[in-house]
Design an enzyme around this catalytic site. Structure first.
Site, PDB file in Angstrom:
ATOM      1  N   SER A   1      70.317  29.016  41.532  1.00 52.88           N
ATOM      2  CA  SER A   1      68.967  29.301  41.025  1.00 52.88           C
ATOM      3  C   SER A   1      68.264  27.973  40.753  1.00 52.88           C
ATOM      4  O   SER A   1      68.922  26.935  40.601  1.00 52.88           O
ATOM      5  CB  SER A   1      69.069  30.086  39.717  1.00 52.88           C
ATOM      6  OG  SER A   1      67.818  30.196  39.096  1.00 52.88           O
TER       7      SER A   1
ATOM      8  N   TYR B   1      72.030  31.809  31.310  1.00 52.36           N
ATOM      9  CA  TYR B   1      71.779  31.837  32.755  1.00 52.36           C
ATOM     10  C   TYR B   1      71.795  30.425  33.329  1.00 52.36           C
ATOM     11  O   TYR B   1      72.466  30.154  34.334  1.00 52.36           O
ATOM     12  CB  TYR B   1      70.439  32.525  33.015  1.00 52.36           C
ATOM     13  CG  TYR B   1      70.127  32.762  34.472  1.00 52.36           C
ATOM     14  CD1 TYR B   1      70.850  33.687  35.217  1.00 52.36           C
ATOM     15  CD2 TYR B   1      69.097  32.067  35.107  1.00 52.36           C
ATOM     16  CE1 TYR B   1      70.558  33.917  36.554  1.00 52.36           C
ATOM     17  CE2 TYR B   1      68.791  32.286  36.437  1.00 52.36           C
ATOM     18  CZ  TYR B   1      69.524  33.213  37.159  1.00 52.36           C
ATOM     19  OH  TYR B   1      69.236  33.440  38.490  1.00 52.36           O
TER      20      TYR B   1
HETATM   21  P1  NDP Z   1      69.403  41.901  42.227  1.00 55.30           P
HETATM   22  O1  NDP Z   1      69.516  42.432  40.844  1.00 55.30           O
HETATM   23  O2  NDP Z   1      68.512  42.600  43.180  1.00 55.30           O
HETATM   24  O3  NDP Z   1      70.856  41.796  42.885  1.00 55.30           O
HETATM   25  C1  NDP Z   1      71.972  41.435  42.125  1.00 55.30           C
HETATM   26  C2  NDP Z   1      73.192  41.964  42.804  1.00 55.30           C
HETATM   27  O4  NDP Z   1      74.342  41.575  42.037  1.00 55.30           O
HETATM   28  C3  NDP Z   1      73.219  43.477  42.911  1.00 55.30           C
HETATM   29  O5  NDP Z   1      73.700  43.831  44.186  1.00 55.30           O
HETATM   30  C4  NDP Z   1      74.220  43.897  41.857  1.00 55.30           C
HETATM   31  O6  NDP Z   1      74.902  45.080  42.289  1.00 55.30           O
HETATM   32  C5  NDP Z   1      75.160  42.709  41.862  1.00 55.30           C
HETATM   33  N1  NDP Z   1      75.926  42.595  40.648  1.00 55.30           N
HETATM   34  C6  NDP Z   1      75.464  42.386  39.390  1.00 55.30           C
HETATM   35  N2  NDP Z   1      76.487  42.367  38.528  1.00 55.30           N
HETATM   36  C7  NDP Z   1      77.605  42.588  39.255  1.00 55.30           C
HETATM   37  C8  NDP Z   1      78.986  42.708  38.944  1.00 55.30           C
HETATM   38  N3  NDP Z   1      79.426  42.592  37.685  1.00 55.30           N
HETATM   39  N4  NDP Z   1      79.873  42.927  39.953  1.00 55.30           N
HETATM   40  C9  NDP Z   1      79.435  43.051  41.212  1.00 55.30           C
HETATM   41  N5  NDP Z   1      78.152  42.946  41.573  1.00 55.30           N
HETATM   42  C10 NDP Z   1      77.254  42.723  40.600  1.00 55.30           C
HETATM   43  O7  NDP Z   1      68.982  40.390  42.039  1.00 55.30           O
HETATM   44  P2  NDP Z   1      68.816  39.168  43.067  1.00 55.30           P
HETATM   45  O8  NDP Z   1      69.011  39.586  44.445  1.00 55.30           O
HETATM   46  O9  NDP Z   1      67.590  38.491  42.671  1.00 55.30           O
HETATM   47  O10 NDP Z   1      70.032  38.260  42.604  1.00 55.30           O
HETATM   48  C11 NDP Z   1      70.932  37.690  43.536  1.00 55.30           C
HETATM   49  C12 NDP Z   1      71.266  36.285  43.099  1.00 55.30           C
HETATM   50  O11 NDP Z   1      70.084  35.491  43.182  1.00 55.30           O
HETATM   51  C13 NDP Z   1      71.743  36.196  41.651  1.00 55.30           C
HETATM   52  O12 NDP Z   1      72.832  35.310  41.582  1.00 55.30           O
HETATM   53  C14 NDP Z   1      70.540  35.620  40.928  1.00 55.30           C
HETATM   54  O13 NDP Z   1      70.923  34.879  39.796  1.00 55.30           O
HETATM   55  C15 NDP Z   1      69.955  34.733  42.007  1.00 55.30           C
HETATM   56  N6  NDP Z   1      68.563  34.361  41.804  1.00 55.30           N
HETATM   57  C16 NDP Z   1      67.551  35.297  41.841  1.00 55.30           C
HETATM   58  C17 NDP Z   1      66.248  34.912  41.633  1.00 55.30           C
HETATM   59  C18 NDP Z   1      65.113  35.870  41.656  1.00 55.30           C
HETATM   60  O14 NDP Z   1      63.975  35.482  41.305  1.00 55.30           O
HETATM   61  N7  NDP Z   1      65.313  37.109  42.064  1.00 55.30           N
HETATM   62  C19 NDP Z   1      65.902  33.497  41.391  1.00 55.30           C
HETATM   63  C20 NDP Z   1      67.027  32.630  41.360  1.00 55.30           C
HETATM   64  C21 NDP Z   1      68.290  33.046  41.578  1.00 55.30           C
HETATM   65  P3  NDP Z   1      75.453  46.252  41.369  1.00 55.30           P
HETATM   66  O15 NDP Z   1      74.538  46.386  40.193  1.00 55.30           O
HETATM   67  O16 NDP Z   1      75.448  47.416  42.305  1.00 55.30           O
HETATM   68  O17 NDP Z   1      76.840  45.835  40.992  1.00 55.30           O
END
Ligand code: NDP
Length: 250
Positions: free
Chosen positions: A143, A156
């Site tokens: 991030s 975070y």
């Molecule tokens: P989403 O919430 O759309 O996706 C997050 C994903 O992580 C989901 O598929 C969720 O699936 C999964 N997840 C969360 N917790 C768990 C867990 N304990 N075990 C397995 N899977 C898990 O968010 P993003 O796509 O935005 O996030 C993806 C990455 O990008 C993250 O690391 C985030 O920190 C990073 N990021 C995002 C930004 C943004 O602005 N969107 C900016 C900077 C970084 P499920 O709930 O089905 O388990």
């Protein structure tokens, strides 16, 4: 024309939404077979069909990445099913609000367990098979918070700084075995990431921060992931920062 990732096998964590889901689709469009992991089984089932419709194989591996056995099993089952693992994308991640003085320690630990330890578990499991193959790509989704700090997201930012550090140490550890490591640092991206924030004020701040109109799309982030994996073997893109043009912060 041969697709850039034809014949490769990828595992994507956090594949049930956002950047992980878009990455799984983009990798499949580039010709890779894709294993997908997350907790929401219904979302994975839909994505399996989407990937298979692109003419490659898919495998759903439900699990909680913060549970070591689940994360390790995702890698092991990918290798058992497809015979190898060429690309590991760690996109599972969460964000919660808060500084230190009044922090909710349970939430703080959870952020670190998912964002850092979940990735440690899958990387640890993937290195052996990748070493045996003599190649592999590990792409960790960090991030902009991996290079900046601010009181509202102490946990975070700490987890993402640690993820960057872990990834670069790992790159130095495994590069001699042909394994490439990349950290992708997204800025505001239109996904569901804000929906699970428990603090209502921070949730609405994050919802507007990740609003469609002023963000990069998940598929634009995914294109960078394919770009990294499709480089010639001698090229390791070790760090990418992508953010909205409108983000003029330092
Ligand atoms: P989403 O919430 O759309 O996706 C997050 C994903 O992580 C989901 O598929 C969720 O699936 C999964 N997840 C969360 N917790 C768990 C867990 N304990 N075990 C397995 N899977 C898990 O968010 P993003 O796509 O935005 O996030 C993806 C990455 O990008 C993250 O690391 C985030 O920190 C990073 N990021 C995002 C930004 C943004 O602005 N969107 C900016 C900077 C970084 P499920 O709930 O089905 O388990």
């Amino acid at each position: 024309m041969t697709k850039s990732l034809a014949g490769r096998v990828a595992l994507v964590t956090g594949a049930s939404s956002g950047i992980g889901e878009a990455a799984a689709i983009a990798l499949a469009e580039a010709g890779a077979d894709v294993a997908i992991s997350a907790r929401r089984v219904d979302r994975l089932a839909v994505l399996v069909k989407t990937i298979e419709a692109l003419g490659v194989r898919a495998l759903a591996l439900p699990g909680d990445v913060a549970i070591e056995a689940d994360a390790t099993a995702a890698v092991e089952k990918t290798v058992a099913h497809f015979g190898k693992i060429d690309i590991l994308v760690n996109s599972a991640g969460i964000i919660q609000a808060g500084g230190i003085e009044n922090t909710n320690l349970e939430e703080y630990r959870r952020v670190v367990d998912v964002n850092l330890m979940g990735t440690v578990y899958t990387c640890r499991a993937a290195i052996g098979p990748m070493k045996a193959q003599g190649h592999g790509d590990i792409i960790n989704i960090s991030s902009q918070a991996g290079r900046k700090n601010a009181p509202p997201f102490n946990a975070y930012a700490a987890s993402k700084h640690a993820l960057n550090s872990m990834s670069d140490s790992m790159r130095q550890e495994v590069g001699g075995h042909g394994i490439r490591v990349c950290v992708l640092m997204p800025g505001a991206t239109a996904t569901e990431v804000a929906n699970n924030v428990t603090d209502p004020n921070f949730r609405s701040f994050m919802q507007s921060h990740t609003n469609e109109s002023n963000t990069v799309s998940a598929s634009e982030m995914a294109a960078a992931i394919v770009f990294v994996a499709a480089q010639p073997q001698r090229v390791n893109i070790d760090m990418i920062s992508i953010r909205p043009t409108s983000d003029t912060s330092h």
